[in-house]
Scaffold this active site. Structure first.
Site, PDB file in Angstrom:
ATOM      1  N   GLU A 125       0.834  -1.205   0.000  1.00  0.00           N
ATOM      2  CA  GLU A 125       0.000   0.000   0.000  1.00  0.00           C
ATOM      3  C   GLU A 125       0.874   1.263   0.000  1.00  0.00           C
ATOM      4  O   GLU A 125       2.047   1.216  -0.348  1.00  0.00           O
ATOM      5  CB  GLU A 125      -0.924  -0.024   1.231  1.00  0.00           C
ATOM      6  CG  GLU A 125      -2.332  -0.508   0.954  1.00  0.00           C
ATOM      7  CD  GLU A 125      -3.133   0.460   0.083  1.00  0.00           C
ATOM      8  OE1 GLU A 125      -2.712   1.615  -0.073  1.00  0.00           O
ATOM      9  OE2 GLU A 125      -4.174   0.044  -0.433  1.00  0.00           O
ATOM     10  N   CYS A 221       0.814   1.795   4.816  1.00  0.00           N
ATOM     11  CA  CYS A 221       0.648   0.392   4.440  1.00  0.00           C
ATOM     12  C   CYS A 221      -0.795  -0.085   4.579  1.00  0.00           C
ATOM     13  O   CYS A 221      -1.062  -1.292   4.628  1.00  0.00           O
ATOM     14  CB  CYS A 221       1.582  -0.508   5.249  1.00  0.00           C
ATOM     15  SG  CYS A 221       3.325  -0.077   5.068  1.00  0.00           S
TER      16      CYS A 221
END
Length: 287
Positions: A125, A221
């Protein structure tokens, strides 16, 4: 025992990176010196481009990795792939998104981002890179190690876990189902990789003295229920535990912490991946 081709770690002099003006999109191709292939003895060779004290713009490092990967694939076709590659650096402030990253994890308008923003082909991410964070980009051919992406991710985590334990006496851990390294409830290291034809690129980022405030503008993330941490902050917390100063790192400045962490990262990377480093001159990247 780890054998190095030099008597020191790769503390090589660097060339100017040229114009470091703001880059809005990934473009351009860096000039990279093509190293002469020399067979290492015993362990697999790993060419090391060590710029750990440099702030390298993300777009330049990204382009450079892709050039090296393409070159490695060509060598594999010619059966000439004799060495892996390791790039070590710091980045100028930047946010990066993985292939499937959601913009819902950005707490700002993408048209008015606090820093440059890139969507990359790595997994994972959104994360932040900036000064005080050591980044390692291993470009290795997993055919010579283990053709298993789970093993590779766990090995990158193992490098960081060993660094934190051996250099700072910190008990770091993994969390089932998540990639990265934690100390307590704080995530100190992010990992995002891309593997093409079993050649890896992108890599890991370890917060050493990093300013953590830019992480407030994202969901790091994609994990909402855990904090981001840094080595410097944890050392400070531990040194004053129980109302008294403990440990032997409390008097170190930021540069010394970076130096210690860098040296340990290099050592543990060589141990985990069983490679011998070969220091290479830093390339001249075009503006």
């Amino acid at each position: 025992m780890v054998v190095f081709t030099n008597s020191m770690f790769c503390l090589v002099s660097t060339r100017p990176l040229g114009n470091q003006s703001k880059v809005k999109q990934h473009s351009g191709t860096p000039f990279v010196r093509r190293p002469t292939l020399i067979r290492c003895q015993a362990k697999r060779c790993c060419d090391c481009y060590d710029m750990y004290k440099e702030l390298v713009p993300y777009a330049k490092a990204w382009s450079w990795q892709k050039v090296i990967v393409d070159e490695r694939k060509a060598r594999i076709e010619r059966n000439e792939d004799l060495a892996d590659t390791l790039i070590i650096l710091q980045h100028q402030p930047v946010y990066t998104l993985g292939t499937g990253s959601s913009e819902e994890n950005l707490n700002f308008d993408v048209k008015n981002a606090p820093f440059e923003l890139y969507r990359t082909e790595r997994g994972g991410e959104v994360t932040y890179h900036g000064p005080g964070q050591l980044v390692m980009y291993p470009i290795i051919n997993l055919r010579y190690h283990k053709m298993d992406l789970h093993w590779y991710l766990r090995s990158l985590e193992e490098v960081i876990i060993r660094v934190l334990s051996s250099s700072f006496s910190m008990e770091a851990s993994r969390i089932d189902g998540l990639t990265g390294v934690w100390v307590g409830g704080q995530k100190l290291a992010a990992i995002g990789i891309r593997v093409s034809q079993w050649v890896t690129y992108h890599g890991l980022a370890l917060n050493v003295t990093t300013d953590l405030s830019p992480f407030r503008h994202i969901v790091p993330c994609g994990i909402r229920d855990r904090q981001v941490g840094r080595i410097k902050g944890l050392l400070r917390e531990h040194s004053h535990s129980n109302g008294r100063v403990t440990g032997n790192h409390q008097d170190l400045d930021d540069a010394q912490l970076i130096d210690i962490t860098h040296k340990s990262l290099v050592k543990e990377f060589c141990e985990v991946f069983q490679v011998d480093l070969r220091c290479k001159p830093t390339p001249l990247l075009i503006p």
